[in-house]
Design a protein around this motif. Sequence first.
Motif, PDB file in Angstrom:
ATOM      1  N   SER A  54      46.410  31.680  37.243  1.00 14.05           N
ATOM      2  CA  SER A  54      46.999  32.009  35.819  1.00 14.05           C
ATOM      3  C   SER A  54      48.626  32.498  36.047  1.00 14.05           C
ATOM      4  CB  SER A  54      46.293  33.215  35.082  1.00 14.05           C
ATOM      5  OG  SER A  54      45.077  32.814  34.763  1.00 14.05           O
ATOM      6  N   PHE A  55      48.614  33.135  37.297  1.00 12.19           N
ATOM      7  CA  PHE A  55      50.001  33.694  37.681  1.00 12.19           C
ATOM      8  C   PHE A  55      50.937  32.454  37.891  1.00 12.19           C
ATOM      9  CE2 PHE A  55      53.079  35.024  40.901  1.00 12.19           C
ATOM     10  CZ  PHE A  55      53.185  36.426  40.376  1.00 12.19           C
ATOM     11  N   VAL A  56      50.608  31.540  38.640  1.00  9.97           N
ATOM     12  CA  VAL A  56      51.334  30.410  38.932  1.00  9.97           C
ATOM     13  C   VAL A  56      51.627  29.605  37.597  1.00  9.97           C
ATOM     14  CG1 VAL A  56      51.312  27.993  40.088  1.00  9.97           C
ATOM     15  CG2 VAL A  56      50.473  30.038  41.306  1.00  9.97           C
ATOM     16  N   ALA A  57      50.512  29.445  36.738  1.00  5.54           N
ATOM     17  CA  ALA A  57      50.722  28.582  35.280  1.00  5.54           C
ATOM     18  C   ALA A  57      51.662  29.407  34.504  1.00  5.54           C
ATOM     19  CB  ALA A  57      49.525  28.666  34.631  1.00  5.54           C
ATOM     20  N   ALA A  58      51.644  30.697  34.520  1.00  4.67           N
ATOM     21  CA  ALA A  58      52.727  31.555  33.769  1.00  4.67           C
ATOM     22  C   ALA A  58      54.292  31.368  34.109  1.00  4.67           C
ATOM     23  CB  ALA A  58      52.548  32.942  33.783  1.00  4.67           C
ATOM     24  N   MET A  59      54.317  31.049  35.559  1.00  2.00           N
ATOM     25  CA  MET A  59      55.590  30.724  35.890  1.00  2.00           C
ATOM     26  C   MET A  59      56.083  29.600  35.872  1.00  2.00           C
ATOM     27  SD  MET A  59      55.843  32.903  39.487  1.00  2.00           S
ATOM     28  CE  MET A  59      54.577  32.083  40.407  1.00  2.00           C
ATOM     29  N   GLU A  71      54.028  42.543  35.515  1.00  2.00           N
ATOM     30  CA  GLU A  71      54.002  43.451  34.728  1.00  2.00           C
ATOM     31  C   GLU A  71      53.162  43.218  33.369  1.00  2.00           C
ATOM     32  OE1 GLU A  71      58.246  43.936  33.532  1.00  2.00           O
ATOM     33  OE2 GLU A  71      58.655  45.041  35.448  1.00  2.00           O
ATOM     34  N   MET A  72      53.180  41.929  32.998  1.00  3.44           N
ATOM     35  CA  MET A  72      52.363  41.391  31.814  1.00  3.44           C
ATOM     36  C   MET A  72      50.915  41.626  32.230  1.00  3.44           C
ATOM     37  SD  MET A  72      54.141  38.393  30.263  1.00  3.44           S
ATOM     38  CE  MET A  72      54.438  37.175  31.518  1.00  3.44           C
ATOM     39  N   TRP A  73      50.570  41.370  33.557  1.00  5.47           N
ATOM     40  CA  TRP A  73      49.172  41.573  33.911  1.00  5.47           C
ATOM     41  C   TRP A  73      48.814  43.079  34.357  1.00  5.47           C
ATOM     42  CZ3 TRP A  73      46.187  44.188  37.724  1.00  5.47           C
ATOM     43  CH2 TRP A  73      45.287  43.545  38.452  1.00  5.47           C
ATOM     44  N   GLY A  74      49.658  43.940  34.715  1.00  6.94           N
ATOM     45  CA  GLY A  74      49.405  45.478  34.725  1.00  6.94           C
ATOM     46  C   GLY A  74      49.491  45.843  33.286  1.00  6.94           C
ATOM     47  N   ASP A  75      49.920  45.403  32.257  1.00  8.42           N
ATOM     48  CA  ASP A  75      49.981  46.096  30.902  1.00  8.42           C
ATOM     49  C   ASP A  75      49.012  45.637  30.419  1.00  8.42           C
ATOM     50  OD1 ASP A  75      52.428  47.366  31.688  1.00  8.42           O
ATOM     51  OD2 ASP A  75      53.686  45.881  30.633  1.00  8.42           O
ATOM     52  N   ASN A  79      44.767  47.056  28.415  1.00  6.64           N
ATOM     53  CA  ASN A  79      44.137  46.831  26.677  1.00  6.64           C
ATOM     54  C   ASN A  79      42.882  46.070  26.677  1.00  6.64           C
ATOM     55  OD1 ASN A  79      46.823  47.290  25.965  1.00  6.64           O
ATOM     56  ND2 ASN A  79      47.491  45.160  26.233  1.00  6.64           N
ATOM     57  N   LEU A  80      42.291  45.776  28.084  1.00  5.22           N
ATOM     58  CA  LEU A  80      40.934  45.376  28.060  1.00  5.22           C
ATOM     59  C   LEU A  80      39.799  46.529  27.918  1.00  5.22           C
ATOM     60  CD1 LEU A  80      40.995  42.399  30.508  1.00  5.22           C
ATOM     61  CD2 LEU A  80      40.918  42.093  28.172  1.00  5.22           C
ATOM     62  N   LEU A  81      40.221  47.777  28.130  1.00  2.00           N
ATOM     63  CA  LEU A  81      39.311  48.795  28.292  1.00  2.00           C
ATOM     64  C   LEU A  81      38.594  49.043  27.165  1.00  2.00           C
ATOM     65  CD1 LEU A  81      41.374  51.537  30.118  1.00  2.00           C
ATOM     66  CD2 LEU A  81      39.414  50.246  31.038  1.00  2.00           C
ATOM     67  N   THR A  82      38.953  48.704  25.875  1.00  5.32           N
ATOM     68  CA  THR A  82      38.408  48.890  24.660  1.00  5.32           C
ATOM     69  C   THR A  82      37.221  47.958  24.675  1.00  5.32           C
ATOM     70  OG1 THR A  82      40.646  49.742  23.382  1.00  5.32           O
ATOM     71  CG2 THR A  82      38.644  48.871  21.995  1.00  5.32           C
ATOM     72  N   PHE A  83      37.719  46.547  24.689  1.00  2.85           N
ATOM     73  CA  PHE A  83      36.842  45.813  24.882  1.00  2.85           C
ATOM     74  C   PHE A  83      35.684  45.851  25.844  1.00  2.85           C
ATOM     75  CE2 PHE A  83      35.362  41.516  26.790  1.00  2.85           C
ATOM     76  CZ  PHE A  83      34.740  40.894  25.525  1.00  2.85           C
ATOM     77  N   SER A  84      35.967  46.191  27.047  1.00  2.00           N
ATOM     78  CA  SER A  84      35.005  46.651  27.951  1.00  2.00           C
ATOM     79  C   SER A  84      34.043  47.675  27.669  1.00  2.00           C
ATOM     80  CB  SER A  84      35.606  46.986  29.497  1.00  2.00           C
ATOM     81  OG  SER A  84      36.534  46.121  29.899  1.00  2.00           O
ATOM     82  N   MET A  85      34.430  48.463  26.991  1.00  2.00           N
ATOM     83  CA  MET A  85      33.437  49.685  26.497  1.00  2.00           C
ATOM     84  C   MET A  85      32.777  49.095  25.265  1.00  2.00           C
ATOM     85  SD  MET A  85      32.441  52.894  26.508  1.00  2.00           S
ATOM     86  CE  MET A  85      33.449  53.490  27.848  1.00  2.00           C
TER      87      MET A  85
END
Length: 260
Positions: A54-59, A71-75, A79-85
């Motif tokens: 995914s990292f390579v494809a985005a570039m 930065e996009m990966w970290g941010d 956002n997945l925490l809600t879904f994970s819960m």
Amino acid sequence: MLPQAFSLACQQQNKLKKILGDNVLDRAAKPMVSLVDKYLPDPYLFVIILTLLSFVAAMVFQGHSPMAVVEMWGDGFWNLLTFSMQMLLVLVTGFMMASTPLVRGILNRIAGLARTPGQAIVLVTFIALVASWINWGFGLVVGALFAKALARQIRVHYPLLIASAYSGFIVWHGGLAGSIPLTIATENHFTADVIGVIGTSETIFAFFNLAIVAALFIIVPLVNRLMLPDERDSVYADPKILDDEPDTCVFRAIVTTHSV
């Protein structure tokens, strides 16, 4: 209703065995099983590989810089925490429901219907399919607990029994808890401006979906039964170990698997 359906499945199983021969899928699957046993990597390795891809494809395809992708990966991760819960609550509530004395008593009584290893495989698959159609979290836990109940009462190839218990998961998205059908049936969902609101009568309860689900309820148990190996190749679980192992171990295994 359940005994009649189970009896019908066993009759179809016997007819299929006469046509194809006993253990036909077991013989076909042995080379694949050997290959997977030797070379299948740890699931976490797939997580790393897919992240790098995914990292390579985005570039390459989107033209983002390496720092922008990081930065996009970290941010996005947080956002997945809600879904994970939400997913965790589905599993927790499914485990609580499946562990009630009422449900456990029903599972133990149904387990008594199986008299042979082949019937145990068919039965655990059928029950897992029913439970997963109701709710995917409920189905995962019910399948595992029911497999344990069967293994306590009858000697059956344990790896296939567990695999059959989880094979019922195949129908969950066509069932009552399918995430996409429920999402697009909700007002103001994220693609409402493109596809509008589509009711469950056109998805979950549509004829084409019910026909596919009904076909899976017949095909999956029979396929699993045909993979049952001979007794000399079977691996059995010690009922004493199953009695000593608390059912919370089942829940921990499911959560660990799906978190990876």
